[in-house]
Every structure is written in structure tokens, then in C-alpha cells.
Design a protein around this motif. Structure first.
Motif, PDB file in Angstrom:
ATOM      1  N   GLN A  58       0.837  -1.207   0.000  1.00  0.00           N
ATOM      2  CA  GLN A  58       0.000   0.000   0.000  1.00  0.00           C
ATOM      3  C   GLN A  58       0.872   1.256   0.000  1.00  0.00           C
ATOM      4  O   GLN A  58       0.623   2.230  -0.743  1.00  0.00           O
ATOM      5  CB  GLN A  58      -0.912  -0.016   1.216  1.00  0.00           C
ATOM      6  CG  GLN A  58      -1.995  -1.085   1.162  1.00  0.00           C
ATOM      7  CD  GLN A  58      -2.808  -1.141   2.431  1.00  0.00           C
ATOM      8  OE1 GLN A  58      -2.571  -0.348   3.362  1.00  0.00           O
ATOM      9  NE2 GLN A  58      -3.783  -2.070   2.474  1.00  0.00           N
ATOM     10  N   GLU A  59       1.908   1.231   0.859  1.00  0.00           N
ATOM     11  CA  GLU A  59       2.805   2.387   0.888  1.00  0.00           C
ATOM     12  C   GLU A  59       3.507   2.585  -0.453  1.00  0.00           C
ATOM     13  O   GLU A  59       3.700   3.711  -0.925  1.00  0.00           O
ATOM     14  CB  GLU A  59       3.836   2.215   1.999  1.00  0.00           C
ATOM     15  CG  GLU A  59       3.230   2.276   3.388  1.00  0.00           C
ATOM     16  CD  GLU A  59       4.278   1.980   4.454  1.00  0.00           C
ATOM     17  OE1 GLU A  59       5.431   1.694   4.068  1.00  0.00           O
ATOM     18  OE2 GLU A  59       3.934   2.031   5.661  1.00  0.00           O
ATOM     19  N   ASP A  61       2.348   1.688  -3.376  1.00  0.00           N
ATOM     20  CA  ASP A  61       1.375   2.265  -4.325  1.00  0.00           C
ATOM     21  C   ASP A  61       1.208   3.773  -4.094  1.00  0.00           C
ATOM     22  O   ASP A  61       1.195   4.563  -5.050  1.00  0.00           O
ATOM     23  CB  ASP A  61       0.035   1.551  -4.166  1.00  0.00           C
ATOM     24  CG  ASP A  61       0.112   0.090  -4.606  1.00  0.00           C
ATOM     25  OD1 ASP A  61       1.011  -0.234  -5.413  1.00  0.00           O
ATOM     26  OD2 ASP A  61      -0.716  -0.737  -4.120  1.00  0.00           O
ATOM     27  N   SER A  62       1.082   4.104  -2.784  1.00  0.00           N
ATOM     28  CA  SER A  62       0.911   5.540  -2.498  1.00  0.00           C
ATOM     29  C   SER A  62       2.157   6.341  -2.896  1.00  0.00           C
ATOM     30  O   SER A  62       2.062   7.435  -3.471  1.00  0.00           O
ATOM     31  CB  SER A  62       0.616   5.724  -1.013  1.00  0.00           C
ATOM     32  OG  SER A  62       1.704   5.263  -0.241  1.00  0.00           O
ATOM     33  N   LEU A  63       3.356   5.749  -2.640  1.00  0.00           N
ATOM     34  CA  LEU A  63       4.591   6.423  -3.010  1.00  0.00           C
ATOM     35  C   LEU A  63       4.743   6.536  -4.528  1.00  0.00           C
ATOM     36  O   LEU A  63       5.201   7.567  -5.053  1.00  0.00           O
ATOM     37  CB  LEU A  63       5.798   5.704  -2.418  1.00  0.00           C
ATOM     38  CG  LEU A  63       5.966   5.813  -0.891  1.00  0.00           C
ATOM     39  CD1 LEU A  63       7.107   4.909  -0.428  1.00  0.00           C
ATOM     40  CD2 LEU A  63       6.234   7.251  -0.491  1.00  0.00           C
ATOM     41  N   PHE A  65       2.271   6.579  -6.678  1.00  0.00           N
ATOM     42  CA  PHE A  65       1.305   7.589  -7.135  1.00  0.00           C
ATOM     43  C   PHE A  65       1.822   9.005  -6.862  1.00  0.00           C
ATOM     44  O   PHE A  65       1.775   9.901  -7.712  1.00  0.00           O
ATOM     45  CB  PHE A  65      -0.032   7.351  -6.437  1.00  0.00           C
ATOM     46  CG  PHE A  65      -1.080   8.366  -6.787  1.00  0.00           C
ATOM     47  CD1 PHE A  65      -1.695   8.359  -8.059  1.00  0.00           C
ATOM     48  CD2 PHE A  65      -1.451   9.342  -5.869  1.00  0.00           C
ATOM     49  CE1 PHE A  65      -2.641   9.303  -8.368  1.00  0.00           C
ATOM     50  CE2 PHE A  65      -2.408  10.276  -6.190  1.00  0.00           C
ATOM     51  CZ  PHE A  65      -3.023  10.276  -7.444  1.00  0.00           C
ATOM     52  N   ARG A  66       2.386   9.144  -5.636  1.00  0.00           N
ATOM     53  CA  ARG A  66       2.931  10.462  -5.287  1.00  0.00           C
ATOM     54  C   ARG A  66       4.131  10.819  -6.154  1.00  0.00           C
ATOM     55  O   ARG A  66       4.330  11.992  -6.541  1.00  0.00           O
ATOM     56  CB  ARG A  66       3.327  10.464  -3.808  1.00  0.00           C
ATOM     57  CG  ARG A  66       3.687  11.837  -3.278  1.00  0.00           C
ATOM     58  CD  ARG A  66       2.487  12.731  -3.312  1.00  0.00           C
ATOM     59  NE  ARG A  66       2.797  14.045  -2.775  1.00  0.00           N
ATOM     60  CZ  ARG A  66       2.016  15.121  -2.893  1.00  0.00           C
ATOM     61  NH1 ARG A  66       0.857  15.004  -3.573  1.00  0.00           N
ATOM     62  NH2 ARG A  66       2.339  16.278  -2.373  1.00  0.00           N
ATOM     63  N   ASN A 758       6.150   9.084   6.596  1.00  0.00           N
ATOM     64  CA  ASN A 758       4.992   9.875   6.176  1.00  0.00           C
ATOM     65  C   ASN A 758       5.221  11.366   6.456  1.00  0.00           C
ATOM     66  O   ASN A 758       4.874  12.236   5.638  1.00  0.00           O
ATOM     67  CB  ASN A 758       3.735   9.387   6.880  1.00  0.00           C
ATOM     68  CG  ASN A 758       3.292   8.019   6.382  1.00  0.00           C
ATOM     69  OD1 ASN A 758       3.495   7.702   5.209  1.00  0.00           O
ATOM     70  ND2 ASN A 758       2.710   7.223   7.263  1.00  0.00           N
ATOM     71  N   SER A 762       5.286  14.255   3.758  1.00  0.00           N
ATOM     72  CA  SER A 762       4.418  15.438   3.847  1.00  0.00           C
ATOM     73  C   SER A 762       5.243  16.736   3.804  1.00  0.00           C
ATOM     74  O   SER A 762       4.865  17.712   3.147  1.00  0.00           O
ATOM     75  CB  SER A 762       3.577  15.385   5.120  1.00  0.00           C
ATOM     76  OG  SER A 762       4.416  15.392   6.261  1.00  0.00           O
TER      77      SER A 762
END
Length: 785
Positions: A58-59, A61-63, A65-66, A758, A762
Motif C-alpha cells: 500500500q505504501e 502504491d501511495s509512493l 502515485f505520489r 509519512n 508530507s
């Protein structure tokens, strides 16, 4: 007794097998529990790794995408930068100082952007490496988990099979135990009854012994005071130097020989089984003769073992002949037991057989040691068995020497004095005990060797069965040798005591004296029988006492005494003539009686033949029978009017009665004597039976006590194992708690790391947004300019 011994042997074997299987079951249970704990821990680890993998995916994927967003923003920034640069070149001439400031700001932004891009690439590389490492670990753990599940299933199947087998064995042992308990209770009741009967018999025996001792003392005093024997001129040829016939010694010798015969039969059976099963084992191990030929050495060894019956059976036959030669009417001493020489020869031949097969036994064990599958423990046990077999053969050689020495007096007179005989018997008893110890040690080593052979991978059921039979024969051989040694030690006093010896002499009895003793016994029996029949004439007891008083108180001169001696001699000669006459009359009477019996038989035959004939033949035959009966009655009445001397243990009585009264007195004395002798014999038999049962119950109690001690030891061992198992469980629980705590710490650290990551992302987003806003502001300023 043999059934109880076999049952005890089987029960001990089952107990050993049960203890061994129980130990294996404990080990398997422990292994299964360990594997189950490991499997559970691996499953837990796999779940945790799956969760962490999902979180990391999940991380990722989020990374990603980011990262795409950042890449698009960077492209936009680069385009804007290019546009701004092109515009800056156009307005360069208009404003140099502001453009120079914008270029410096743009270079700072470019450096920061380049650092962020490099950091992003590094994070991508680390994430990829962590993902690959996690996948490898997941694959390895999955493979190991499958292997552990397979092993766990196999162990569980083995545990279920062993549990079923143990339950069957436990049920069988419980049934055997219940049966043995019932049998023990029955034997205890019989023992109580036997003890009660033994006490009653002992009381009766004490009463009879006291009565008989009183009678013997009275008779001895009468003999010593009233009937002196003063003729000592020819002491070497005096009949009084011949010892009396000892019936009690003969009965004891007969009983001892019977017990020894039963023990010899058990020993012969055990030796036959041992040699036969050894022959079977030679054909099976180390090479199976049904698959491949055995070595020439083992072939020769098997051939010799096949001939064991020709050497072992004569032992039983020789001792059986020795037992049959010992009767109540013989004299049993070493000088007269001729059959002992045959038994000694048979024992010598068997010892020679053992010496012949000893090298082959040793070579066979060496061949087993040279086998490639023979372990170091088996080699050590084979070496111990070699030394045991040498010791057994040596002990048999000693026994052969002692038995030959005991058989020597029956072949050659004055071969061995009494002291040497006692020493030989003592050494023979010690040698029998050493034989029992050696056989017991060899049986223990064979048991250990069999347990080691059970662990070999090439062991067959045929070899296991043969080994069990061989161990059973060794157990029987140990039991029989122990019984023989105990029996010989218990009867050592009887063997070393001299049952027969001449009065006033310590020299052993020779065969001539034995013949004289038997001849005197026959004469005494014939004389007593003649007294019971009332035929011999003797001086009445009261007349003899009065004559002795007259002789002792007489003061007559020498001439008168000489005349009385001559008269006595004439009277003795006359009495001898009358004795010869009456002996002839007795013989004639026997001949007449035989003739009369023959004539009566002929007449009865004629009467039977004439039953279907003329009626006149029957009265004639009846008349003939009546005449013969009348003649016999007249002869008996004529013989019944003589004077008779009635002698017994109670006293002596001289009467002149008819045949009827004399018959009553004699029958009364005979009935009393027969009753007391039968009662004494019955009590002696019951006492011997009670003693044998008491010995049997004592041995049973000792065996039960040993089994109880073994059970207590096993219980203590099992309690120690339970304590160790509890300690292991506690240790595993501590390890599990520690592992769980470490995993929780690692998870918390990972979560903290993720939080920090995270926060970093951010911050990076904020900085990028700030840079974008700054770049947009600069662009607007540049456009405004």
C-alpha cells in the motif's frame, strides 16, 4: 512351576517392550509438540510478514502515485522554467539585476529539486530491495511450512499407531495382571490352608516323635541293661561292626535324586533349545542362508550344533539310570553308586562338545563384528559374549573334574578319604553357583545385544523371532542353573554326611560291608516275619530275666558252671536241630500247600467242566474239596498249639495260645505299627509338600517384590521426566513471550519508521508546493516585467 516361570518371563519381556515403546512415545510426543509449536510460530510469522507486505505494498502504491504526481509537477516546473528562461533572455537588456536575482533563485530551486529526485530514486531502490528480500523470505517460509506440515502429519500418524499399540499392550497387560492377581489370591489361600495343615501335622508329628522317642529309650535301656554283647575276640569280623541299614537315609537319597532328576531335565531342555536357536541364528545372521550362502566356518559350526542332542540327551538318560538304581533296599554311598560313573562319562563327552564348538563360537562373533553394519556398541557386546562363553566352558570343565572325582570311589576302593569327599562337594557347590552367575551375565549381555540389533536398519522379523527364542532359552538356562545351585547348597550337609559307617570307626563303607548289611537286613526281616507267623521257638522274656538273675547271683563252683555251660551247649545243639527240623517242616508245608492248591485248582477245573455233565460228578468234587479243607484245618490246629514269643516296640510277651489268640495279638501289634508308620509317612509327605509350597511362595513373593521395586524405579524415572518436561514447557513459554515481545517492539519500530516516513513525505510535499508557488510567483513577476 514351569508355567509360572514362563509366564513371568513373558510378562517381563512385555514390560521391557512396553517401557521401551513408552520411552519412544515420549520422544515422539515431544518432537510432535515441538514441531507443532514451530509450525504455529512460523504461521504467526507468515501472517505478520503478510500484513507487513500488504502495508508496504500500500505504501509503495501511495509512493508511486505520489512520485508520478511529483514527476508531472517537475515536468511542469521544467517547462515553466524553460519558458521563463526564454522570456528572461528577451528582457535581459531591460532589467539585468532582477534577472540575475531570478537566475540565482532558479539555480537554488534546481539544486533542491535534483536532491529530491536523487532521494526519491534511492528510496525506490531501497523499497525494491526490501520487496525482493521479503518475497524470498516468504517463499522460503512457505516451503518450510509445507515441509513441517508434512512431517507433523507423519509424526501424528506414527503417534496414533503407537498409541493404538500401547493401548492394546496395556489392555493385554492389565488382563494378565488381573489373572495373575486372581492366581496369587488363590495361591495365598492355598498357602494359608497348607500352613494350617502343616501346623496340625507338626503337632501330630511332635506327639508321634515324643512317643517314639520314649519307646526307643525304653527299648535301648532294655537292650543295654538286659542283653549285653561281650564277644570282642574277633573285632574285625564281628557282625556288630557292620552298620545298620538306614531306611531314612535311603528315602532321603531317593527324594534328593528325584529332585535332581527334575532339575537335570529342565537343564537338558534349556541346553537343547539354546543350541538349536543358536544354529538357527547362524543361518540367519550376519548372512541369510536363504538368500546367499553362509561362510564355511559358520557351516561347520552349524553342523556341530546340529549334533548337540547326541551329547545333551545322554545327561538325562545317565541321571535317570542313577535315580532308578537308588531304592529303599539298597545302600547309597559313593562306593556303591556304580551308575554315577556313566553320568560322569556323559558329562565329560558334553564338555568335550563345548570345547569343540568354542572356537567356532568365537569366530562367528568375530565375523559378526566384521560386518559393515556392526556398530561399536555391538562389537563391545560381542567381545563380552566371547569372554562369557570362555568362562562357561571353563566352569563346565571344572564341573567335569569334580564329578569324575565323585565317581572314582565306585570304581577303585580307598580312592578318596571322607574329608576329601566333603571338600569336593563344597567346591562343586561353589562351581554350580559360579555357573549360574556366568549364565546370568551372558543372558544380560545377549539382551543388550538384542536391543542394539533392533536399531539396525536391516533387521528382519525372522531374526527378531529367533533372537527372542534364544533369549527365552537363556532365561530358562539361568533359572535351571540357579535352581540346581540352590538345591545343591541346601542339601550340601546331606551330601557331606556319612549315612553309613561301622561302629567305632571313621572309615567309609566298602561294598563287602554293604552286602553284609543287606544280608543282615534280609535275615532280620525273615526272622521278624517268622515271629509273626509264630513258628520259631525262643526263650520267654521272663524266663530269660530269671535265668540271668540266677546266673549273676550264683556262687556255684567252677565245675558247676562248666556243667551248666555243657548243658547249655547241648540245649543249643538240640534247639538248632529242632530249628532245622521246623525249617524242613515249613518247606514241606509249603510244598504240600502248593500241591493242595494245585489239586484244588484241578478239582475246580473238573467241577467247572462237569457242570454240564452228569449230576453225580458234582457231589464227588464237593466231597474231595471238603476232605482237602479238613486236612488243611487239622494241620493249622496242630501248628497253632505251640508256644510263641510276641515281640514289639511296646514290649515282649511269651504265651502258649491257640492260633486264633496268637493271630489276634499279632494282628493288633501289626495294625498299631502299620498305623503309626503310615501316619508318620503321611505326615512326612505333607511336611515336605508344605515346605516345597512355602519355598515356592517365598520365591513368588521375592519376584513380586523385585517387580514392585522395578515399578517404583520406573515411577521415579517417569516423575523425573515429567519434571523435565514441565521445565521445558516453562522455558518454551518464556521463549515464546520473549519472541512475542521482540516482535511487538519491531512492529512498533516499523510503525514509528512509517510515521517518520509519512512526515518526511508530507514535508517534501509542502516544500514542493512552496517551490511551485514560489516558481509561479516568480513567473508572474517575470511576465509582469
Amino acid at each position: 512351576m514351569a508355567n509360572v516361570t514362563d509366564l513371568q518371563t513373558k510378562y517381563s519381556k512385555l514390560a521391557q517392550e512396553y517401557s521401551k515403546l513408552r520411552a519412544q512415545n515420549q520422544v515422539l510426543k515431544k518432537a510432535v509438540v515441538d514441531e507443532q509449536a514451530n509450525s504455529a510460530s512460523f504461521k504467526e510469522q507468515l501472517k505478520q510478514r503478510d500484513q507487513s507486505l500488504r502495508k508496504q505494498e500500500q505504501e509503495m502504491d501511495s509512493l508511486s502515485f505520489r512520485n508520478q504526481q511529483l514527476a508531472k509537477r517537475v515536468e511542469l516546473l521544467q517547462e515553466e522554467l524553460a519558458v521563463s528562461e526564454s522570456k528572461g533572455k528577451k528582457g535581459k537588456s531591460k532589467a539585468d539585476s532582477p534577472s540575475q536575482h531570478g537566475l540565482e533563485t532558479q539555480s537554488v530551486f534546481d539544486e533542491d529539486l535534483q536532491k529530491k529526485i536523487e532521494e526519491n530514486e534511492r528510496l525506490h531502490i531501497q523499497f525494491y530491495e526490501a520487496d525482493e528480500h521479503h518475497r524470498k523470505q516468504e517463499a522460503e517460509l512457505t516451503t518450510r511450512l509445507q515441509e513441517l506440515e508434512t512431517d507433523s502429519g507423519q509424526h501424528q500418524a506414527v503417534v496414533d499407531g503407537l498409541t493404538t499399540k500401547y493401548m492394546e499392550t496395556i489392555d493385554r497387560l492389565q488382563s494378565d495382571k488381573a489373572r495373575l492377581v486372581v492366581k496369587a489370591q488363590t495361591l495365598e489361600r492355598e498357602a494359608k490352608e497348607c500352613r494350617m495343615r502343616t501346623e496340625e501335622c507338626q503337632q501330630q508329628l511332635r506327639r508321634c516323635q515324643s512317643e517314639l522317642n520314649r519307646q526307643v529309650k525304653q527299648s535301648s535301656s532294655v537292650i543295654q541293661e538286659k542283653v549285653p554283647f561281650n564277644d570282642t575276640k574277633f573285632g574285625d569280623y564281628n557282625s556288630l561292626n557292620v552298620p545298620p541299614h538306614n531306611r531314612r537315609h535311603q528315602l532321603k537319597a531317593r527324594d534328593v535324586a528325584g529332585q535332581a532328576l527334575s532339575f537335570i531335565q529342565d537343564l537338558v531342555a534349556a541346553l537343547l533349545n539354546f543350541h538349536s536357536y543358536t544354529e538357527q541364528r547362524v543361518h540367519i545372521y550376519p548372512l541369510d542362508s536363504s538368500i546367499e550362502p553362509i561362510s564355511p566356518l559358520n557351516q561347520k559350526f552349524s553342523q556341530y550344533l546340529h549334533e548337540n542332542a547326541a551329547y545333551v540327551r545322554p545327561l538325562e538318560d545317565g541321571f535317570l539310570q542313577l535315580h532308578q538304581s537308588i531304592t529303599e533296599d539298597t545302600v547309597t554311598v559313593l562306593e556303591t553308586v556304580v551308575k554315577l560313573k556313566g553320568f560322569a562319562d556323559n558329562f565329560s563327552s558334553y564338555t568335550g562338545f563345548l570345547l569343540k564348538i568354542l572356537p567356532y563360537q568365537l569366530k562367528s562373533l568375530e565375523e559378526e563384528c566384521n560386518s559393515p553394519l556392526c556398530t561399536a556398541a555391538l562389537i563391545a557386546k560381542n567381545q563380552e559374549l566371547q569372554s562369557d562363553m570362555k568362562r562357561v566352558t571353563s566352569v563346565f570343565e571344572k564341573l567335569q573334574i569334580y564329578i569324575k572325582l565323585l565317581a572314582l570311589p565306585s570304581v577303585r576302593q580307598d580312592a578318596m578319604p571322607q574329608s576329601s569327599t566333603s571338600a569336593v562337594f563344597t567346591q562343586l557347590a561353589a562351581c554350580l553357583h559360579s555357573l549360574h552367575d556366568v549364565i546370568k551375565e551372558m543372558s544380560k549381555h545377549y539382551n543388550q545385544k538384542a536391543s542394539f540389533e533392533q536399531e539396525l536398519p536391516t533387521i528382519t522379523q525372522k531374526l527378531c523371532t529367533t533372537t527372542e527364542c534364544l533369549l527365552g532359552s537363556l532365561g530358562s538356562l539361568t533359572s535351571s542353573t540357579g535352581k540346581i545351585a540352590t538345591f545343591f547348597s541346601n542339601n550340601l550337609d546331606f551330601f557331606t554326611s556319612s549315612g553309613y559307617s561301622p561302629r567305632g570307626s571313621t572309615v567309609a563303607l566298602n561294598p563287602l560291608q554293604a552286602e553284609s548289611m543287606l544280608a543282615n537286613k534280609k535275615k532280620a526281616a525273615a526272622y521278624i516275619h517268622a515271629i509273626k507267623q509264630g513258628r520259631p521257638q525262643s526263650v520267654p522274656y521272663r524266663d530269660a530275666l530269671s535265668n540271668r538273675r540266677v546266673l549273676t547271683s550264683s556262687t556255684e563252683s567252677r565245675e558247676g558252671l562248666t556243667q551248666q555251660v555243657h548243658q547249655s551247649q547241648e540245649k543249643i545243639a538240640r534247639l538248632e536241630q529242632e530249628k532245622e527240623h521246623w525249617l524242613l517242616e515249613v518247606q514241606l508245608g509249603k510244598v504240600r500247600l502248593e500241591k493242595e492248591n494245585q489239586r484244588i485248582a484241578d478239582l475246580e477245573a473238573q467241577l467247572a467242566a462237569a457242570l454240564g455233565g452228569s449230576p453225580n460228578s458234582q457231589p464227588a468234587a464237593a466231597g474231595t474239596l471238603s476232605e482237602s479243607h479238613e486236612e488243611a484245618e487239622e494241620e493249622q490246629q496242630a501248628a497253632g498249639r505251640e508256644s510263641a514269643l510276641c515281640t514289639s516296640l511296646v514290649g515282649m510277651l511269651c504265651t502258649t495260645l491257640t492260633v486264633e489268640h496268637g493271630g489276634d495279638e499279632e494282628s493288633r501289634e501289626q495294625l498299631i505299627k502299620t498305623h503309626y508308620m503310615a501316619r508318620v509317612g503321611e505326615l512326612t509327605t505333607q511336611l515336605q509338600i508344605s515346605d516345597s509350597k512355602a519355598v515356592h511362595f517365598h520365591s513368588e513373593c521375592r519376584a513380586l517384590a523385585k517387580r514392585l521395586a522395578i515399578a517404583e524405579k520406573s515411577r521415579e524415572t517417569l516423575s523425573e521426566e515429567v519434571k523435565l518436561a514441565n521445565q521445558n514447557v516453562t522455558r518454551l513459554q518464556d521463549e515464546l513471550t520473549t519472541t512475542k515481545r521482540s516482535y511487538e517492539d519491531q512492529l512498533s519500530m516499523m510503525s514509528d519508521h512509517l510515521c517518520s516516513m509519512n512526515e518526511t513525505l508530507s514535508k517534501q510535499r509542502e516544500e514542493i508546493d512552496t517551490l511551485k508557488l514560489g516558481s509561479k510567483g516568480n513567473a508572474k513577476k517575470n511576465k509582469g516585467r
